[in-house]
Scaffold this motif. Structure first.
Motif, mmCIF file in Angstrom:
data_model
loop_
_atom_site.group_PDB
_atom_site.id
_atom_site.type_symbol
_atom_site.label_atom_id
_atom_site.label_comp_id
_atom_site.label_asym_id
_atom_site.label_seq_id
_atom_site.Cartn_x
_atom_site.Cartn_y
_atom_site.Cartn_z
ATOM 1 N N PHE A 1 58.024 75.840 52.235
ATOM 2 C CA PHE A 1 57.807 75.913 50.881
ATOM 3 C C PHE A 1 59.398 76.136 50.124
ATOM 4 O O PHE A 1 59.746 75.717 49.069
ATOM 5 C CB PHE A 1 57.276 77.232 50.562
ATOM 6 C CG PHE A 1 55.961 77.160 50.743
ATOM 7 C CD1 PHE A 1 54.995 76.194 50.428
ATOM 8 C CD2 PHE A 1 54.949 78.191 51.559
ATOM 9 C CE1 PHE A 1 53.609 75.817 50.703
ATOM 10 C CE2 PHE A 1 53.788 78.018 51.824
ATOM 11 C CZ PHE A 1 52.883 76.891 51.557
ATOM 12 N N GLU B 1 59.517 74.831 46.399
ATOM 13 C CA GLU B 1 58.424 75.501 45.979
ATOM 14 C C GLU B 1 57.775 74.540 45.262
ATOM 15 O O GLU B 1 56.951 74.874 44.151
ATOM 16 C CB GLU B 1 58.740 76.704 45.477
ATOM 17 C CG GLU B 1 59.240 78.002 46.243
ATOM 18 C CD GLU B 1 59.484 79.297 45.648
ATOM 19 O OE1 GLU B 1 58.392 79.530 44.770
ATOM 20 O OE2 GLU B 1 60.687 79.525 45.188
ATOM 21 N N LEU C 1 61.102 83.770 49.129
ATOM 22 C CA LEU C 1 60.778 83.021 47.852
ATOM 23 C C LEU C 1 60.525 83.808 46.803
ATOM 24 O O LEU C 1 60.199 85.209 46.869
ATOM 25 C CB LEU C 1 59.291 82.231 48.138
ATOM 26 C CG LEU C 1 59.264 81.247 49.475
ATOM 27 C CD1 LEU C 1 57.860 80.576 49.319
ATOM 28 C CD2 LEU C 1 60.498 80.296 49.459
ATOM 29 N N LYS D 1 56.780 79.562 55.309
ATOM 30 C CA LYS D 1 57.833 79.979 54.210
ATOM 31 C C LYS D 1 58.881 79.011 54.249
ATOM 32 O O LYS D 1 59.553 78.919 53.116
ATOM 33 C CB LYS D 1 58.416 81.512 54.517
ATOM 34 C CG LYS D 1 57.154 82.522 54.233
ATOM 35 C CD LYS D 1 57.575 83.945 54.221
ATOM 36 C CE LYS D 1 58.206 84.342 55.417
ATOM 37 N NZ LYS D 1 58.860 85.780 55.476
#
Length: 926
Positions: free
Chosen positions: A348, A353, A727, A345
């Protein structure tokens, strides 16, 4: 001194560090240096704070603001632009100034107005005059070249996933996105792909210099070898004949180097001025816990200015780019390109992202790039439950560092768990049983036909543990020194030569490592991995498993494993410690209680929570807060704390837990009571009482609610948390209720029409007759259905239907950002009649079915399709995705005809061609 004056002084200091001479208008002397910054330069819209002259020509403007205006610098951009486009007094050429800066004493924003779509970005420091001079001499900017001048990628000798990665990255760079992530499975050729991109960025993008960051020195060597071996598709010379590549091993960067290969530790050392211990580059940062004692802020280094690199490629380095080391990436004005097989995570989040290409392990197995694996478990009683040594037992006691032994009695009953094995306790029998069980399993169950031991890698906990394993392996297998070797950074034998032999020669058959081969290092003949250490990091574990996934042809495997009877088709993971079942975390926390907010830590301490984790976490927060507060906030806190500063409160918490100080307090307390004690004779309860006394004194100020409130208020005022972990995703993107009602009507019309005409229209009959009657669904059948649907009164086009489903069944619909194809009508029908639970583009379904079909087909054949056959099958698959079927006549279409048409396909597949087409028409569409 006013805030504005303070900011100007800091701006002056930064300009001077970058090589600018600063002048007031009255002392103007443009010949004093190549770069001159003139304060309060008059324009027809008022005086500009600074106008920048390079070689006597005005090139840029700086709008200065006080530090408290940092959050509003973007609002200042219009003002900067106004000065840049104003008429400068005494200047004949009134062309707008190109380089626009907004700055406080702490923050600098920069815009190059010559970019295709000028956009401001934050930079660590001002550029040097020479840099602006170079940029003004060039016909186009770097970002213009990336957006407008990158030629098409030659696809010869590149895998599909590599083509996707390079083109996806270049598309992202053309849009001026500052960070991009390439997710490619181990073995898919990440470094080769990166070098392909680096070559194109240097040749066509005109990049000046690129930094290639690696995780360890060993991976730096490996990357350098790949650069030396790389031959670009449009030039017969090697990469290193065309461009200078420097693998950094000193504090200086070669001014002629166009690619620099470095660990992030060395680059941090260069920037911070802290000498580096050579061994620091040998260990992956995934294995190193950072502490506050390591913290030393990176400051501007004129020898390595912020514009040194245009791009930073972070190769399998994602574990290293957070916390302390992130400063290296923040320092340079460079686009960041991440390469990883195992993102988490944080990865990203860090790369915004922006995943420009994704090629998973499962896809790589389907493509034959990697192999799958089986898990074989070994459990022993001691591993599971530990054991107990009784007092007065005679056993060896071994010094961990020197390994010198002494024979002595145990002083007391000693129970140990499996987790303590090979750290505080070594049980030779446990090691022997695991190695013996592995030998038996490999010889009788895993590879029973092999005459030699398959190439095997054992992961040990420590160097000492590795030595114990090697000794036991040689004993159990009845082999000599050459059979089993240690491959770690601390091995006396040269690690690189052992690794080379492990890859290419018959011996060693078994290698034992701690961390050197854990990440990035390829050993293709590996067929067995034995885990004798647990791993809690999910990403690191995937990296370790990745050492076994590389595929290898039969001839190459036979060279090192004589009795292998074909290509490498799998590897076996032997789990002797429960590593497959143990709880994995995304990453290792560097703070004791990172999830607990400061307010709760303060309240906990006030309520009596005095454990080490709570006290140290609060101390870390306070020390950090002390560096962020202004004088007014510090004064307010000292007023309610009784004169104790924030920093002093944090420091006192840390000092309270100092083991030496606790011992000293315990000795003083005993002495005050008239008890004679030495350090060795202190009782556990006396030490605990001393610790409690010290911690209570350090925590006393936090009993005051007004202090807790003031600290929390100060934190909220001063600090923003940049959350890279959680996210976000869109949960609703707004149509009104009325539009939703309309969408439901469209869907109902479609459902009703299908039900009413299922026996009349050929395409609908195809779906309703499955699986009883399988026949080819043709493009003509889909066109007929679309023609019926799109006529009045219902007028249900593919685009309209897809849009309606998107509005009312958001979670079930995929691929909304794609352009609709007529064949997407197949997906719409399947979804409407319940054959599919998700609505996704028809081409995606065909891709998925193709992967399954070709994997199954290869397995049934016993040999995989050749690369050229696979490429043609992909072309045929793509035709089916756009046309629903394929026949001999379709080889006249451009995409197939250009590759050689039916004649070429027949040459590759012979009489099997028609059978394959029939299979694909059935399997990929049905």
């Amino acid at each position: 001194m006013t805030p504005e004056t303070k900011a100007r002084l800091l701006i002056d200091q930064k300009l001077e560090q970058a090589g600018w001479v600063i002048q007031d208008l009255k002392q103007l002397n443009l010949g004093a240096a190549a770069g001159v910054a003139v304060r309060e330069y008059p324009t027809d819209t008022g005086p500009a704070d600074y106008v920048l002259f390079v070689n006597r020509n005005a090139v840029g403007v700086i709008e200065a603001k006080k530090d408290s205006a940092g959050e509003n610098l973007t609002a200042t951009e219009n003002q900067t632009e106004r000065y840049a486009t104003a008429n400068l007094k005494w200047r004949k050429d009134n062309t707008p100034l190109r380089f626009l800066f907004e700055a406080t004493g702490q923050i600098i924003h920069f815009t190059d107005s010559a970019d295709p779509i000028p956009r401001s970005r934050e930079i660590f420091h001002f550029f040097k005059p020479d840099t602006l001079s170079l940029w003004t001499s060039q016909n186009t900017t770097l970002r213009h070249r990336l957006a407008k001048q990158m030629p098409a990628l030659p696809e010869l000798n590149l895998r599909d996933c590599q083509i996707s990665a390079v083109t996806g990255l270049e598309h992202s760079l053309a849009l001026n996105k500052p960070r991009a992530l390439v997710h490619m499975a181990t073995g898919a050729g990440k470094t080769f792909t990166a070098i392909t991109s680096v070559y194109r960025l240097l040749k066509f993008g005109g990049a000046k210099r690129i930094l290639f960051l690696v995780d360890t020195r060993n991976l730096g060597k490996q990357a350098h070898q790949e650069f030396m071996a790389y031959t670009p598709p449009d030039d017969g010379r090697k990469f290193t004949e065309l461009y200078n590549v420097q693998r950094l091993a000193s504090p200086s960067i070669d001014p002629h180097a166009q690619v620099c290969i470095s660990t992030i530790q060395r680059m941090y050392s260069i920037l911070s001025g802290v000498p580096i211990d050579e061994s620091a580059e040998d260990v992956s940062l995934n294995e190193v816990q950072q502490t506050n004692k390591q913290e030393k802020l990176v400051r501007y280094n004129a020898a390595v200015p912020v514009e040194t690199f245009d791009f930073i490629v972070i190769d399998e380095c994602h574990r290293s780019i957070y916390n302390l080391w992130k400063q290296v990436l923040d320092y340079f004005d460079a686009s960041l390109i991440g390469l990883t097989a195992t993102p988490d995570k944080r990865t990203f989040g860090f790369f915004n992202e922006n995943i420009v290409a994704e090629y998973t392990y499962e896809q790589s197995v389907a493509d034959g790039v990697n192999v799958g694996y089986d898990v074989y478990e070994i459990e022993t009683e001691v591993t599971q439950k530990g054991a107990q040594l009784k007092a007065k037992e005679w056993v060896d006691h071994r010094d961990r560092a020197t390994r010198k032994k002494r024979w002595a009695e145990t002083e007391e009953d000693t129970a140990y768990t499996g987790k303590e094995l090979d750290r505080s306790v070594v049980n030779p029998s446990q090691i022997r049983q695991v190695i013996q069980a592995m030998k038996t399993a490999v010889e009788t169950q895993i590879f029973p036909s092999r005459k030699e031991t398959p190439k095997t890698l054992i992961f040990a906990k420590t160097d000492s543990h590795a030595d114990d394993i090697i000794k036991m392996v040689r004993e159990v297998y009845g082999q000599g020194n050459a059979f089993c070797k240690k491959v770690t950074y601390r091995a006396e034998e040269d690690a690189d030569s052992v690794l080379s032999s492990f890859r290419n020669d018959y011996n060693p058959r078994i290698a034992v490592t701690v961390d050197m081969i854990a990440t990035g290092t390829d050993v293709k003949p590996l067929e067995v991995l034995l885990f004798m250490r647990d791993v809690r990091s999910k990403g690191y574990y995937e990296q370790m498993k990745g050492r076994g996934v590389r595929s290898l042809d039969g001839e190459s495997l036979k060279r090192v494993s004589n009795s292998a009877d074909g290509a490498k088709t799998r590897f076996v993971l032997i789990d002797a410690v429960g590593v497959e079942k143990s709880l994995k975390t995304e990453s290792r926390p560097l703070e004791k209680k990172p999830g607990v907010v400061m307010k709760d830590l303060l309240q906990g301490v006030a309520m009596g929570s005095r454990d080490d984790d709570t006290v140290l976490s609060l101390a870390n927060r306070l020390v950090r807060l002390a560096k962020q507060l202004d004088d007014k906030a510090k004064a307010r806190i000292e007023k309610v704390s009784g004169g104790i500063s924030v920093g002093a409160m944090g420091k006192s918490l840390i000092t309270a837990l100092d083991p030496d100080a606790i011992v000293q307090t315990a000795l003083e307390t005993a002495k005050a009571k008239g008890i004679t004690r030495t350090e060795d004779s202190l009782l556990p309860e006396e030490l605990e009482a001393a610790r409690a006394q010290r911690v209570a004194a350090a925590c006393a100020p936090f009993d005051r609610p007004e202090l807790r409130d003031e600290l929390e208020n100060a934190r909220r005022e001063r600090e923003q948390i940049i959350d890279h972990i959680n996210l976000d995703q869109v949960t609703f993107s707004g149509f009104s209720e009325q539009a939703e009602t309309q969408a439901n009507k469209v869907i109902q019309s479609f459902t009703d029409y299908i039900a009413a005409h299922k026996d009349e229209i050929a395409a609908l009959s195809f779906f309703y007759q499955q699986p009883y009657q399988r026949r080819t669904l043709t493009f003509d059948m889909i066109e007929e259905l679309h023609e019926h649907l799109s006529k009045p009164p219902i007028m249900l086009t593919t685009e309209r239907l897809w849009s309606a489903y998107t509005r009312v069944q958001t979670t079930a619909v995929k691929g909304n950002d794609r352009q609709r194809q007529l064949t997407d009508l197949v997906s719409l029908v399947r979804f409407a009649i319940g054959l599919d639970t998700e609505l996704k583009p028809f081409a995606d379904d065909v891709d998925k079915r193709f992967q399954a079909w070709i994997f199954r087909h290869n397995a049934q054949r016993g040999t995989a399709f050749s690369p050229e056959q696979t490429e043609w099958l992909r072309l045929m698959k793509d035709h089916i995705a756009s046309s629903c079927s394929i026949s001999r006549d379709d080889f006249d279409y451009a995409e197939l005809a250009d590759k050689g048409g039916l004649q070429k396909a027949w040459g590759l597949f012979g009489k099997d061609l028609d059978t394959l087409m029939n299979e694909m028409n059935t399997e990929l569409v049905a």
